[in-house]
Design a protein around this motif. Structure first.
Motif, mmCIF file in Angstrom:
data_model
loop_
_atom_site.group_PDB
_atom_site.id
_atom_site.type_symbol
_atom_site.label_atom_id
_atom_site.label_comp_id
_atom_site.label_asym_id
_atom_site.label_seq_id
_atom_site.Cartn_x
_atom_site.Cartn_y
_atom_site.Cartn_z
ATOM 1 N N GLU A 111 0.817 -1.217 0.000
ATOM 2 C CA GLU A 111 0.000 0.000 0.000
ATOM 3 C C GLU A 111 0.849 1.265 0.000
ATOM 4 O O GLU A 111 0.324 2.369 -0.147
ATOM 5 N N SER A 112 2.162 1.118 0.177
ATOM 6 C CA SER A 112 3.060 2.273 0.239
ATOM 7 C C SER A 112 3.899 2.358 -1.029
ATOM 8 O O SER A 112 4.365 1.344 -1.552
ATOM 9 N N SER A 113 4.115 3.576 -1.501
ATOM 10 C CA SER A 113 4.952 3.799 -2.689
ATOM 11 C C SER A 113 6.354 4.267 -2.309
ATOM 12 O O SER A 113 7.154 4.602 -3.178
ATOM 13 N N GLU A 114 6.658 4.280 -1.004
ATOM 14 C CA GLU A 114 7.957 4.761 -0.522
ATOM 15 C C GLU A 114 8.790 3.603 0.014
ATOM 16 O O GLU A 114 8.278 2.712 0.692
ATOM 17 N N LEU A 115 10.085 3.635 -0.277
ATOM 18 C CA LEU A 115 11.026 2.627 0.205
ATOM 19 C C LEU A 115 12.163 3.320 0.937
ATOM 20 O O LEU A 115 12.731 4.298 0.444
ATOM 21 N N VAL A 116 12.500 2.813 2.128
ATOM 22 C CA VAL A 116 13.611 3.350 2.925
ATOM 23 C C VAL A 116 14.696 2.277 2.977
ATOM 24 O O VAL A 116 14.424 1.128 3.345
ATOM 25 N N VAL A 117 15.929 2.654 2.607
ATOM 26 C CA VAL A 117 17.015 1.688 2.437
ATOM 27 C C VAL A 117 18.125 1.928 3.458
ATOM 28 O O VAL A 117 18.542 3.067 3.685
ATOM 29 N N PHE A 118 18.617 0.835 4.049
ATOM 30 C CA PHE A 118 19.669 0.884 5.065
ATOM 31 C C PHE A 118 20.790 -0.084 4.691
ATOM 32 O O PHE A 118 20.626 -0.948 3.828
ATOM 33 N N VAL B 105 12.760 2.428 12.686
ATOM 34 C CA VAL B 105 11.363 2.206 13.076
ATOM 35 C C VAL B 105 11.126 2.727 14.490
ATOM 36 O O VAL B 105 10.094 3.347 14.782
ATOM 37 N N ASP B 106 12.105 2.491 15.373
ATOM 38 C CA ASP B 106 11.985 2.942 16.760
ATOM 39 C C ASP B 106 12.003 4.464 16.848
ATOM 40 O O ASP B 106 11.199 5.076 17.564
ATOM 41 N N ILE B 107 12.879 5.103 16.116
ATOM 42 C CA ILE B 107 13.017 6.567 16.173
ATOM 43 C C ILE B 107 11.772 7.267 15.630
ATOM 44 O O ILE B 107 11.255 8.212 16.224
ATOM 45 N N PHE B 108 11.273 6.799 14.487
ATOM 46 C CA PHE B 108 10.191 7.503 13.794
ATOM 47 C C PHE B 108 8.826 6.813 13.901
ATOM 48 O O PHE B 108 7.837 7.335 13.358
ATOM 49 N N SER B 109 8.775 5.670 14.587
ATOM 50 C CA SER B 109 7.524 4.897 14.684
ATOM 51 C C SER B 109 6.915 4.672 13.297
ATOM 52 O O SER B 109 5.698 4.790 13.099
ATOM 53 N N ASP B 110 7.792 4.360 12.357
ATOM 54 C CA ASP B 110 7.367 4.179 10.971
ATOM 55 C C ASP B 110 7.109 2.699 10.689
ATOM 56 O O ASP B 110 8.037 1.917 10.488
ATOM 57 N N TYR B 111 5.837 2.344 10.662
ATOM 58 C CA TYR B 111 5.428 0.980 10.341
ATOM 59 C C TYR B 111 4.721 0.924 8.985
ATOM 60 O O TYR B 111 4.160 -0.109 8.634
ATOM 61 N N GLU B 112 4.754 2.044 8.254
ATOM 62 C CA GLU B 112 3.962 2.141 7.028
ATOM 63 C C GLU B 112 4.777 1.949 5.750
ATOM 64 O O GLU B 112 4.306 1.324 4.801
#
Length: 325
Positions: free
Chosen positions: A211-218, A228-235
């Motif tokens: 459902e998301s069009s954004e990808l975060v790469v590490f 995820v912990d810092i930004f509470s980003d589960y989306e």
């Protein structure tokens, strides 16, 4: 081919597992104590899976040891430039022409023998995740709620033997194609890290969301969890490369075509910054909206940022408490 390599490319070449290279080229690798050797040449010693020495030629300068590049130079008769290209290709960073062509072994044993690929098998789970929780929470500062989430999604677990943390990389159908391990008992400040034998390096540790069009790469899985912990980003979609090569990213984008934007949250050190520059330029050129999002100045990576933030908060809380007295 280019005549010069960036420092990031050379770092990738020298990060390749030398025992995996030797095995791929047809040698039988054996572990003996704190080093590895080869069944065909037991005078070889491979240390830390990154450099080697040959005692039978200890006085032959240039032929008796060195890096992964030197191994290919001595045992495959490659020039230095060719060896670096080969290692980058082996790591999935670049594709050389005739990618299925193996270099001839200078000291070929059993010509024509093809090593059997190792079967990919996940480590047996431990009865509980006690050591996993202790390490990720106490040593790496990750909140229990975040750890709970990744366990509930079946993405991490503790292995029964040695209690390593296993990070799973699944394909679009939820089938695990890749797995890496991280030890919870660091000895002499040297962490245990390795990939599970037989895995597919075209995949990485990832959290998909169609459902998301954004990808975060590490770079690493623990940095992904820290974000995820810092930004509470589960989306958003999230991916840990496990290296500075982008083979897992290429695969993820093919399997998730809805993605239009990519955030690169690579490390703040020199290799991470150079890789981020190269990748943002590459994927911008491919039509993606890209953003370089390193950790704040003074922090090497997202986990160091998380730990530092929580430490600063604890200190401020203590100061506030003392001022109220």
């Amino acid at each position: 081919m280019e005549d010069r390599f960036t420092e990031a490319e050379l770092a990738i070449a020298k990060s390749v597992d030398l025992t995996a290279v030797a095995s791929y080229l047809g040698y039988t690798v054996k572990k003996v104590g704190h080093y590895h050797t080869l069944k065909e040449m037991d005078s070889i010693r491979i240390y830390d899976k990154s450099h080697w020495f040959r005692w039978s030629r200890q006085y032959d300068k240039g032929e008796n040891g060195g890096s992964q590049i030197d191994f290919l130079r001595v045992f495959c008769g490659m020039e230095v430039k060719e060896a670096v290209w080969w290692l980058l290709d082996f790591a999935g960073y670049r594709r050389i022409e005739e990618k299925d062509r193996k270099p001839p072994l200078k000291y070929q044993v059993e010509p024509g023998r093809k090593p059997e690929p190792k079967k990919f098998e996940l480590p047996v789970p431990a009865p509980d995740n006690c050591f996993l929780y202790s390490y990720l929470n106490q040593e790496r500062g990750i909140s229990k709620s975040v750890i709970d989430y990744f366990i509930s999604q079946g993405l991490i677990y503790e292995s029964r033997h040695y209690h390593n943390i296993v990070f799973k990389g699944n394909n679009k159908d939820g089938v695990t194609k890749f797995a890496s391990m991280r030890g919870v008992f660091d000895r002499e400040e040297k962490p245990f890290k390795c990939d599970v034998a037989g895995n597919d390096k075209e995949y990485g540790f990832n959290v998909p969301n169609d459902e998301s069009s954004e990808l975060v790469v590490f770079e690493g899985a623990i940095d992904l969890m820290s974000y995820v912990d810092i930004f509470s980003d589960y989306e958003t979609n999230k991916l840990a490369l496990g290296m500075l090569a982008d083979a897992p990213l290429t695969t993820f984008l093919k399997e998730h075509p809805q993605i239009t934007s990519i955030k690169f949250c690579l490390d703040g050190d020199e290799p991470g910054r150079k890789a981020a520059l190269q990748l943002t330029e590459k994927y911008y050129g491919l039509g993606y909206d890209v953003e370089d999002c390193p950790p704040p100045a003074g922090y090497k990576d997202y986990n160091e940022w998380l730990v530092g933030t929580k430490l600063n908060f604890e200190v401020s809380q203590k100061v506030t408490h003392l001022c109220k007295k």
